[in-house]
Each structure stands twice: as C-alpha cells, then as structure tokens.
Design a protein around this motif. Structure first.
Motif, PDB file in Angstrom:
ATOM      1  N   ASP A 113      -8.216 -73.500 -14.368  1.00 10.45           N
ATOM      2  CA  ASP A 113      -7.525 -72.579 -13.457  1.00 10.45           C
ATOM      3  C   ASP A 113      -8.433 -72.048 -12.347  1.00 10.45           C
ATOM      4  OD1 ASP A 113      -6.115 -72.542 -16.233  1.00 10.45           O
ATOM      5  OD2 ASP A 113      -4.616 -71.768 -14.833  1.00 10.45           O
ATOM      6  N   ASP A 123      -4.565 -76.517 -12.756  1.00  7.92           N
ATOM      7  CA  ASP A 123      -4.532 -75.478 -11.730  1.00  7.92           C
ATOM      8  C   ASP A 123      -5.851 -75.493 -10.960  1.00  7.92           C
ATOM      9  OD1 ASP A 123      -1.950 -74.829 -12.399  1.00  7.92           O
ATOM     10  OD2 ASP A 123      -2.390 -72.812 -13.144  1.00  7.92           O
ATOM     11  N   ASN A 174       0.456 -76.664 -13.408  1.00 11.33           N
ATOM     12  CA  ASN A 174       1.719 -76.431 -12.710  1.00 11.33           C
ATOM     13  C   ASN A 174       1.498 -76.087 -11.232  1.00 11.33           C
ATOM     14  OD1 ASN A 174       0.685 -73.995 -14.095  1.00 11.33           O
ATOM     15  ND2 ASN A 174       2.368 -72.943 -13.059  1.00 11.33           N
ATOM     16  N   HIS A 175       0.399 -75.379 -10.917  1.00 14.96           N
ATOM     17  CA  HIS A 175       0.139 -75.038  -9.510  1.00 14.96           C
ATOM     18  C   HIS A 175      -0.206 -76.275  -8.687  1.00 14.96           C
ATOM     19  CE1 HIS A 175       0.116 -70.543  -9.173  1.00 14.96           C
ATOM     20  NE2 HIS A 175       0.213 -70.698 -10.487  1.00 14.96           N
ATOM     21  N   HIS A 220      -2.910 -78.840 -19.632  1.00 11.21           N
ATOM     22  CA  HIS A 220      -2.871 -77.533 -18.964  1.00 11.21           C
ATOM     23  C   HIS A 220      -2.108 -76.485 -19.774  1.00 11.21           C
ATOM     24  CE1 HIS A 220      -3.060 -74.601 -15.821  1.00 11.21           C
ATOM     25  NE2 HIS A 220      -1.737 -74.505 -15.775  1.00 11.21           N
ATOM     26  N   HIS A 224      -3.988 -72.525 -18.167  1.00  8.90           N
ATOM     27  CA  HIS A 224      -2.705 -71.918 -17.792  1.00  8.90           C
ATOM     28  C   HIS A 224      -2.671 -70.400 -17.935  1.00  8.90           C
ATOM     29  CE1 HIS A 224       1.380 -72.021 -16.499  1.00  8.90           C
ATOM     30  NE2 HIS A 224       1.880 -71.668 -17.656  1.00  8.90           N
TER      31      HIS A 224
HETATM   32 FE   LIG Z   1      -0.848 -72.763 -14.864  1.00 15.41          FE
END
Ligand SMILES: [Fe+2]
Ligand SMILES: [Fe+2]
Length: 196
Positions: A9, A42, A72-73, A143, A181
């Motif tokens: 992240d 991320d 996800n980012h 993630h 995450h």
């Molecule tokens: Fe995330």
C-alpha cells in the motif's frame, strides 16, 4: 533460513504519500538483504499511468528480487488496462532457492472489493502442488485479506470468495499468506525511532 521483506500500500500519488518514509523503508530492506521482497498491491492511489511509472522507479531501488501484485487502487480508472504495461504481470509464481512465492491478482476493474475467481484458484492449487513436490516453503501473496483484521471495524475487506480460497490454501498446506489493503499504520513514536 529464508528472509522475506513485505511492504504494501505505497499509494504513490496520494495526497498523504510520504516519499521519505518509502525511501527509508527501501533503505532498511536493502540493508537486511532479504531473499525476496513482496509488495502486496496498491502501489498507486489512482491507477494512473504516471503513478505506475513513479512507483516502478521507487521499486527499482530495491536491490534484491522483488515481487508485486495489484491492489484495488491499481485497478482504478484505466489502471486495470495499463498495470501490465509497466509492471509486466498481474500474477505469477516466483521460484527461488527453497522458496516458492505465488502472487495472486485479487483486483477487479474499478472496484474496491477483491476476488480470486475459480480459474485463478485452480491455477494456485496447481502451483502449490508443484511447490510441494519441490519441497519448498510456499508463500501466497495477494492484496485483499482472506480473514478479517482485528480492531478494524466492520468487515468489508475480505475476498468475495474468501471461503473457497481459504479452503484451498489449508488443504494444500501453504506455509504463509501475506496481504495488504487494510491500513494499520504504527503510532508516530515508531517512525521517530527506526530500529535499523
Ligand atoms: Fe486496497
Ligand atoms: Fe491501500
């Protein structure tokens, strides 16, 4: 003994991204000389191409082998399309001396929730079998979480298919699962007194 460094992240491009903290982490990792460094997604905040380039430049400072998976980012906006242009892969198996790390892609295009999916699950099971036949330590990197993180409020971060993946990982006997995450940064004092 196998030594794995794990960071996650980075969120390169975020308003509160702090370059000095990332550079210090990379400096400490290089000093440790781990067998591998795993970055569990991320890497960027918005999935923008320029953010990917910037994140790749930071990670190029890591001296040893390093492995990453998208978060996800990284799948935001058109990130799902361009991630591989910069980072070359979204999932993969990395075989080292006595160690196999299986990196999974749990991201979904422009969505925050995570999912591995049936075909990737079968691929993971096959890779775990292959690693077992080599007698390797088997590490899964992804993630999103497979199980909830304590003290982080209402659970909304585990994989949509967490139960299926958990069953596969347990039945195939993976040694370690690492993910990112959910952000749980240390208190400020920890940053003031780095241990290395
Ligand atoms: Fe995330
Ligand atoms: Fe994140």
């Amino acid at each position: 003994m196998v030594l794995i460094a794990h960071i996650s992240d980075l969120h390169v491009g975020a308003p509160n991204f702090k370059e000095d903290i990332l550079l210090e982490a990379i400096r400490q990792i290089n000093k440790l000389k781990p067998d591998a460094t795993v970055i569990t997604g991320d890497l960027t905040d918005n999935g923008y191409y320029l953010e990917f380039l910037q994140a790749a430049e930071y990670l190029s400072d890591l001296k040893g082998p390093h492995i990453f998976v998208p978060g996800n980012h990284d799948a935001r906006h058109v990130g799902n399309e361009t991630f591989e242009d910069v980072f070359r892969y979204r999932r993969g198996t990395f075989v080292m001396d006595g160690l196999t790390i299986i990196g999974l892609d749990s991201s979904e295009p422009d969505l925050d929730y995570g999912k591995i999916g049936r075909s990737q699950q079968i691929w993971m099971e096959d890779e775990l079998d292959r690693a077992s036949s080599r007698g390797h330590i088997r590490v899964i990197a992804l993630h999103h979480h497979i199980i909830p993180v304590p003290k982080t409020g209402r659970e909304r971060n585990v994989l949509a298919d967490a139960g299926d993946i958990l069953q596969s990982i347990i039945s195939k006997g993976a040694d370690l699962v690492i993910s990112g995450h959910k952000h749980v940064p240390p208190r400020l004092e920890a940053w003031r007194t780095p241990s290395l």
